[in-house]
Enzyme design. Structure first.
Site, mmCIF file in Angstrom:
data_model
loop_
_atom_site.group_PDB
_atom_site.id
_atom_site.type_symbol
_atom_site.label_atom_id
_atom_site.label_comp_id
_atom_site.label_asym_id
_atom_site.label_seq_id
_atom_site.Cartn_x
_atom_site.Cartn_y
_atom_site.Cartn_z
ATOM 1 N N GLY A 173 0.816 -1.211 0.000
ATOM 2 C CA GLY A 173 0.000 0.000 0.000
ATOM 3 C C GLY A 173 0.847 1.257 0.000
ATOM 4 C CB SER A 196 0.696 4.033 -5.736
ATOM 5 O OG SER A 196 1.986 3.837 -6.250
ATOM 6 C CD GLU A 250 9.101 -2.730 -6.114
ATOM 7 O OE1 GLU A 250 9.356 -1.593 -5.675
ATOM 8 O OE2 GLU A 250 7.980 -3.062 -6.504
ATOM 9 C CB SER A 266 -0.280 -6.049 -7.758
ATOM 10 O OG SER A 266 0.000 -5.137 -8.792
#
Lengths: 375, 383
Positions: free
Chosen positions: B127, B129, B244, B161
């Site tokens: 969580g 953006s 990431e 996502s």
């Protein structure tokens, strides 16, 4: 797998870098003689010996050490010595048994300066015919690097039987015709021509397996050339970053313009991947899978060649007018990347090798003047 | 410097290859080859096989359940894993939450979450953006207000996502309004099943609807849900986004594309040449990733990690485009959603390929847009 330099490696790199930096900028007037002077200084430092394996009397022969030196040469906007010339000479001499041995010794001792053709495996340029106990040599070694001041030509020649041989020809003898000129990055070269020159048997080493020698030469020389190009790209990026910080337009440094910042980021990405491609090819050099090795080197050559033109060309653009002058080093780096692209293996040959259409770069002479002009 | 794989490295690669060949269910591999974003109901059993082998969290420190591999081993594993058509699972939990908790979490959090992530019991979404905070992430406005022993979280997250699949969200929320934006953020673990959480799917051009909006309406979490220190969330987010970026190297998937495209009938010599150039670029990218894993950075670590993210996204788009070209008209058919009518002549291998190629367009955006990465590269160079 170890990426970090050993303390010896970084010491040696620093020594080379200091010497390279001390060479005068000679972009417009480089001559064969200045090449000879530069050669002497690097030879005194033992650079040629670093390209020779320890079991042949040299100081290293490791691809890692060779790449390290080559990258420093490539960073230099002034040094026209090309390490791939030395690497090719060493491979050829090492394959030539007793013919090569004395020259190899002199090379390690810094007592000889060999010339090697720009494309050492160029077929059909040097022909040998047997004559009694010896041979006659005809043809021309094209754009032999360092050819004006060299005392020996190391090359591949072809016998009428089709057999390949390594020749080591003393250039300080009657009957050798040298035509000196320069490549566009100021590298002094010479066409070295022979018209039926008689050479004794101890200058000629017939090869049982010429194909594998050609393979070793193109692969090792290509890695050295690519390492130099990676050094050149990194130098171009450093020059560009400093320039953008200093140069002000619209009341602020160019370094504050995002459109320019992102172009430099792209240059970094290209250069970084080029270095990775070089490392991969070096890492797979001792791979026993034949095609895997050739494929990695051909891929590296293509990747590095494209990146070098793009990165140095972009550096040229970001410098504006100053980059276009011979006073400033970035233009030289671009000219060098352009010349590099014509040496050794071409782009199409790289693709063909990877697609298994050939195992070695077959270079055919195609720059001959039309017959009418020759007459 | 000494480059090259050792015999032990190559033996390890063979061990991974053999294990995957013997244990990966062919039906799962086939589904993954079609469209590489499977749900947890498809991957949980497989994850348990890996957990039993000790390979479920290859990117974690050994003391928390990672396999303790060298950078080279980790790298070889990633490639073999992707090439074998083995699916990714719980990307946010394994790829981000785990490393953050191992590094910055409390002992209680490590106890609660690490084992449950390894076993596949708990899945996560990210969580970060918000409608008003994309590339400028630090400007986000979701609030977490301390109330006794709890935080009360209110706001809206988007492009999330795996939200429908997740047990927890790793949530970035503002806890301080009196400091510069980066210094007022905190990172919290928020249960998706609790009151106040609403997930709405967003129809997306890949045809899979893999993204969601998540509305948070006074969601109450205990103070123990806070990761690390209050107001220090930006540091953890930066750590996580760097993780990431190397996670987004997509090496396994890129080699998977190359394998498929090399095996397929090339439509022309021009196609073969472009494929060869793609292969050359993937191989270079491969070693750029290896260098980042091995920390061969010469002070350029952040730039190199960002470069990997940008390069990977561009390579994926090129690879997917080549694949569509090889499949001809079949690849233009809408085929990702189950139950759609398909013509009899359609190449069955083309199923999902268009959706996959569309999805890669998102890869230049997610994980920090490529322009954000270029700015990071520049700042590293100019330092």
């Amino acid at each position: 797998m170890e990426f970090a330099l050993t303390s010896e490696q970084s010491q040696f790199r620093d020594t080379i870098r200091r010497l390279v930096v001390s060479m005068p900028l000679n972009a417009s007037g480089a001559s064969g003689a200045s090449y000879g002077v530069a050669w002497k200084r690097f030879a005194e430092l033992g650079v040629p010996g670093m390209c020779v394996a320890e079991d042949r009397g040299g100081f290293s022969g490791n691809i890692e050490d060779i790449a390290l030196i080559a990258a420093e040469f490539g960073r230099s906007p002034t040094t026209t010595i090309r390490l791939e010339t030395i690497v090719a000479a060493v491979d050829l001499l090492a394959a030539a048994g007793s013919v090569g041995e004395p020259w190899l010794k002199r090379l390690v001792a810094g007592e000889t300066q060999p010339a090697v053709a720009a494309v050492p495996w160029e077929v059909g340029t040097l022909d040998l015919s047997t004559l009694g106990d010896g041979y006659t040599l005809s043809g021309v070694a094209r754009s032999a690097i360092g050819g004006e001041t060299a005392d020996v030509l190391v090359a591949i020649a072809r016998l009428s039987s089709g057999e390949l041989a390594v020749i080591a020809v003393d250039l300080e003898q009657v009957g050798v015709v040298r035509t000196a000129y320069r490549l566009a990055d100021t590298t002094p070269v010479a066409d070295i021509e022979f018209v039926g020159l008689g050479v004794s048997g101890n200058c000629v080493a017939r090869l049982a397996d010429g194909g594998s020698l050609v393979e070793a030469v193109w692969q090792n020389a290509t890695l050295a050339l690519c390492a130099a190009a990676v050094g050149g790209m990194e130098c171009a990026i450093e020059l560009t970053v400093s320039f953008l910080k200093e140069r002000a337009q619209f009341g602020k440094p160019l370094a504050q313009q995002q459109a320019l910042q992102h172009q430099v980021a792209d240059m970094f990405m290209r250069a970084n991947d080029a270095r990775s491609s070089l490392y991969r090819a070096m890492g797979l050099l001792s791979d026993t899978a034949h095609h895997q090795r050739a494929s990695a080197i051909a891929g590296c050559r293509l990747k590095v060649g494209d990146a070098a033109k793009e990165v140095t060309g972009r550096a040229l653009h970001l410098h504006g007018g100053i980059g276009f002058t011979t006073e400033y080093p970035v233009g030289h780096l671009f000219r060098r990347a352009t010349v590099d692209d014509r040496l050794l293996v071409g782009r199409d040959a790289c693709i063909a090798i990877r697609q298994r259409q050939s195992t070695a770069p077959v270079e055919v002479v195609r720059d001959k003047r039309p017959a009418a002009l020759v007459a | 410097m000494k480059l090259g794989f050792t015999q032990a490295d190559l033996a390890f690669r063979d061990e991974v290859r053999t294990f995957l060949r013997d244990h990966l269910p062919p039906a799962l591999a086939l589904a993954e080859a079609r469209y590489s974003h499977l749900g947890r109901e498809q991957t949980d059993a497989w994850q348990q096989v890996l957990a039993a082998k000790g390979w479920a969290v290859p990117n974690w420190p050994a003391e928390y359940g990672g396999p303790g591999w060298s950078p080279v081993q980790r790298h070889l594993y990633d490639i073999e894993y992707g090439r074998a058509n083995a699916p990714e699972y719980n990307i946010i939990g394994v790829g981000m939450v785990g490393p953050v908790i191992c590094r910055f979490g409390s002992d209680a959090q490590r106890q609660r979450y690490t084992g449950a992530i390894i076993s596949g019991e708990l899945h996560f979404c990210q969580g970060f953006s918000e409608p008003g905070a994309g590339s400028d992430l630090a400007s986000l406005s979701t609030r977490a207000v301390r109330d006794g022993d709890d935080y009360v979280i209110t706001g809206q997250k988007t492009w999330t996502s795996h939200a429908a699949d997740a047990d927890y969200m790793i949530c970035l929320a503002r806890t301080n309004w009196d400091v510069k934006p980066q210094a007022g953020l905190s990172m919290l673990l928020l249960p998706m099943a609790g009151p106040g959480v609403t997930v709405r799917s967003i129809p997306s051009i890949d045809g899979i609807d893999s993204i969601n909006e998540v509305f948070l309406d006074e969601v109450r979490v205990p103070a123990s849900a806070l990761i690390g220190e209050q107001d220090a969330g930006w540091n953890y987010a930066k750590f996580l986004l760097t993780t990431e970026r190397t996670h987004n190297a997509y090496l396994g998937l890129l080699y998977r594309y190359l394998d498929r495209l090399t095996a397929a009938d090339a439509p022309s010599q021009s196609f073969r040449n472009r494929l060869e150039e793609l292969a050359i670029d993937v191989e270079a990218h491969d070693w750029s990733v290896l260098r980042v894993h091995s920390q061969d950075d010469g002070g350029m670590g952040a730039a190199a990690a960002s470069a990997i993210k940008v390069t990977a996204s561009n390579l994926l788009i090129r690879a997917a485009d080549l694949e569509l070209e090889a499949m001809g008209l079949s690849s233009a058919i809408e085929s990702a959603r189950p139950g759609l009518p398909l013509p009899s002549w359609m190449d069955p291998d083309a199923e999902g390929k268009l959706a996959q190629s569309m999805y890669w367009r998102a890869s230049t955006i997610f994980g920090g847009a490529n322009e954000i990465q270029r700015t990071i590269i520049w700042s590293t160079l100019v330092r």
